[in-house]
Design a protein around this motif. Structure first.
Motif, PDB file in Angstrom:
ATOM      1  N   SER A 271       0.863  -1.184   0.000  1.00 23.40           N
ATOM      2  CA  SER A 271       0.000   0.000   0.000  1.00 23.40           C
ATOM      3  C   SER A 271       0.898   1.231   0.000  1.00 23.40           C
ATOM      4  CB  SER A 271      -0.901   0.010   1.242  1.00 23.40           C
ATOM      5  OG  SER A 271      -0.121   0.198   2.415  1.00 23.40           O
TER       6      SER A 271
ATOM      7  N   GLY B 206      -4.845   1.579  -6.305  1.00 18.21           N
ATOM      8  CA  GLY B 206      -5.442   0.311  -5.918  1.00 18.21           C
ATOM      9  C   GLY B 206      -5.419  -0.756  -6.986  1.00 18.21           C
TER      10      GLY B 206
ATOM     11  N   HIS C   1      -1.456  -5.352  -6.032  1.00 19.46           N
ATOM     12  CA  HIS C   1      -1.605  -6.029  -4.753  1.00 19.46           C
ATOM     13  C   HIS C   1      -0.415  -6.954  -4.510  1.00 19.46           C
ATOM     14  CE1 HIS C   1      -5.733  -4.977  -5.959  1.00 19.46           C
ATOM     15  NE2 HIS C   1      -5.997  -4.904  -4.657  1.00 19.46           N
TER      16      HIS C   1
ATOM     17  N   SER D  28      -6.381  -9.733  -9.833  1.00 16.43           N
ATOM     18  CA  SER D  28      -7.358 -10.363 -10.723  1.00 16.43           C
ATOM     19  C   SER D  28      -6.726 -10.600 -12.092  1.00 16.43           C
ATOM     20  CB  SER D  28      -8.579  -9.456 -10.887  1.00 16.43           C
ATOM     21  OG  SER D  28      -8.207  -8.276 -11.607  1.00 16.43           O
TER      22      SER D  28
ATOM     23  N   TRP E 134      -8.513 -14.718  -8.803  1.00 17.42           N
ATOM     24  CA  TRP E 134      -7.225 -14.111  -8.476  1.00 17.42           C
ATOM     25  C   TRP E 134      -6.085 -14.937  -9.060  1.00 17.42           C
ATOM     26  CZ3 TRP E 134      -7.601  -9.514  -5.948  1.00 17.42           C
ATOM     27  CH2 TRP E 134      -8.812  -9.257  -5.294  1.00 17.42           C
TER      28      TRP E 134
ATOM     29  N   ILE F  34      -6.153 -12.178   0.421  1.00 16.35           N
ATOM     30  CA  ILE F  34      -7.175 -12.234  -0.624  1.00 16.35           C
ATOM     31  C   ILE F  34      -8.593 -12.327  -0.053  1.00 16.35           C
ATOM     32  CG2 ILE F  34      -8.082 -13.725  -2.473  1.00 16.35           C
ATOM     33  CD1 ILE F  34      -5.145 -14.134  -3.355  1.00 16.35           C
TER      34      ILE F  34
ATOM     35  N   THR G 168      -9.838 -10.794   2.345  1.00 18.97           N
ATOM     36  CA  THR G 168     -10.293  -9.471   2.765  1.00 18.97           C
ATOM     37  C   THR G 168     -10.755  -8.629   1.582  1.00 18.97           C
ATOM     38  OG1 THR G 168      -8.106  -8.416   2.606  1.00 18.97           O
ATOM     39  CG2 THR G 168      -8.640  -9.554   4.666  1.00 18.97           C
ATOM     40  N   THR G 169     -10.474  -9.085   0.366  1.00 22.08           N
ATOM     41  CA  THR G 169     -10.917  -8.375  -0.835  1.00 22.08           C
ATOM     42  C   THR G 169     -11.915  -9.198  -1.640  1.00 22.08           C
ATOM     43  OG1 THR G 169      -8.937  -9.181  -1.984  1.00 22.08           O
ATOM     44  CG2 THR G 169      -8.838  -6.984  -1.042  1.00 22.08           C
ATOM     45  N   GLY G 170     -12.558 -10.159  -0.984  1.00 19.31           N
ATOM     46  CA  GLY G 170     -13.633 -10.900  -1.636  1.00 19.31           C
ATOM     47  C   GLY G 170     -13.439 -12.388  -1.735  1.00 19.31           C
TER      48      GLY G 170
END
Length: 242
Positions: free
Chosen positions: A52, A109, A112, A130, A153, A181, A183-185
């Motif tokens: 980040s 964003g 990752h 993705s 992913w 991963i 935490t992002t879906g």
């Protein structure tokens, strides 16, 4: 941030470019030599943090310690484009522009990674995203052949600081990605490691770690990819961070 338990393009031409670009990397056996400086021996000492803007400086320092990372200094942008984006790709892709490109991806964003930290020092990463975020995989037509389901992913690059190799950091990085991963879906996670079949392989070919590393992290073998790589998959459930 997530703390882990202690545990360790499109065709053959792109594969050749990949291998040539990292051909000066160390052999797997070379990392058994003694190294200077203090290095954590306990896997429990490592911590996973997401890439980040807050962790960018530590990530950048790791990349700069290794002359821009793999693939001729690509700053881990190789797989962000349908074709590679290392500085060697063309004069317009200078190292500074590649660094700025990666920084922009992080700020917006679109990049990752699970970063492995030893204290406040980043010592490895596992890049994930993705298929739209990371389209530039080798043998892409083969992987995305008709009838093959797309993953949610991909994990496309695993990198470890030269002073920390053969200490389980690659597997910690992969498990870190699998821990972030959700935490992002969450969903299906696919990767393309080297299938070494137990043989000693030059580190220059291990830009996405090994089949064994991913199987130890919970992935299952699906099928071969190209000459020496394979496709592995796992699934992770979505998780809401408290």
């Amino acid at each position: 941030m997530a703390r882990l338990r202690a545990i360790e393009s499109e065709d053959c031409a792109l594969d050749s470019q990949v291998d040539d670009a990292v051909g000066s990397a160390w052999s797997v056996g070379d990392d058994q030599m003694e190294v200077a400086g203090e290095v954590s021996d306990s896997e429990s000492a490592y911590e996973i943090r997401a890439l980040s803007t807050e962790t960018w400086d530590a990530f950048a320092e790791l990349v700069e310690r290794h002359n821009g990372g793999r693939f001729g200094g690509c700053w881990c942008t190789w797989f962000h484009r349908p074709t590679h984006s290392a500085p060697v790709a063309g004069q317009e892709q200078s190292a500074e522009r590649t660094r700025a490109f990666k920084r922009d991806l992080v700020e917006t964003g679109r990049a990752h990674a699970a970063l492995v930290f030893d204290g406040e020092k980043a010592v490895g990463w596992a890049q994930y995203g993705s298929p739209d975020e990371l389209p530039g995989i080798a043998h892409r037509k083969e992987v995305e052949a008709e009838g093959s389901s797309f993953p949610d992913w991909r994990i496309t690059c695993v990198f470890v600081d030269r002073l920390y190799r053969r200490r389980g950091v690659a597997r910690i990085a992969v498990e870190g990605a699998l821990d972030l991963i959700p935490t992002t879906g969450g969903g299906t996670v696919e990767s393309y490691p080297q299938d070494t079949s137990g043989k000693k392989v030059s580190a220059s070919f291990l830009y996405n770690a090994t089949r064994t590393t991913f199987e130890q992290a919970g992935s299952s073998y699906q099928r071969p990819k190209g000459k020496n790589h394979c496709i592995v998959r796992t699934s992770v459930a979505a998780r809401v961070e408290q």
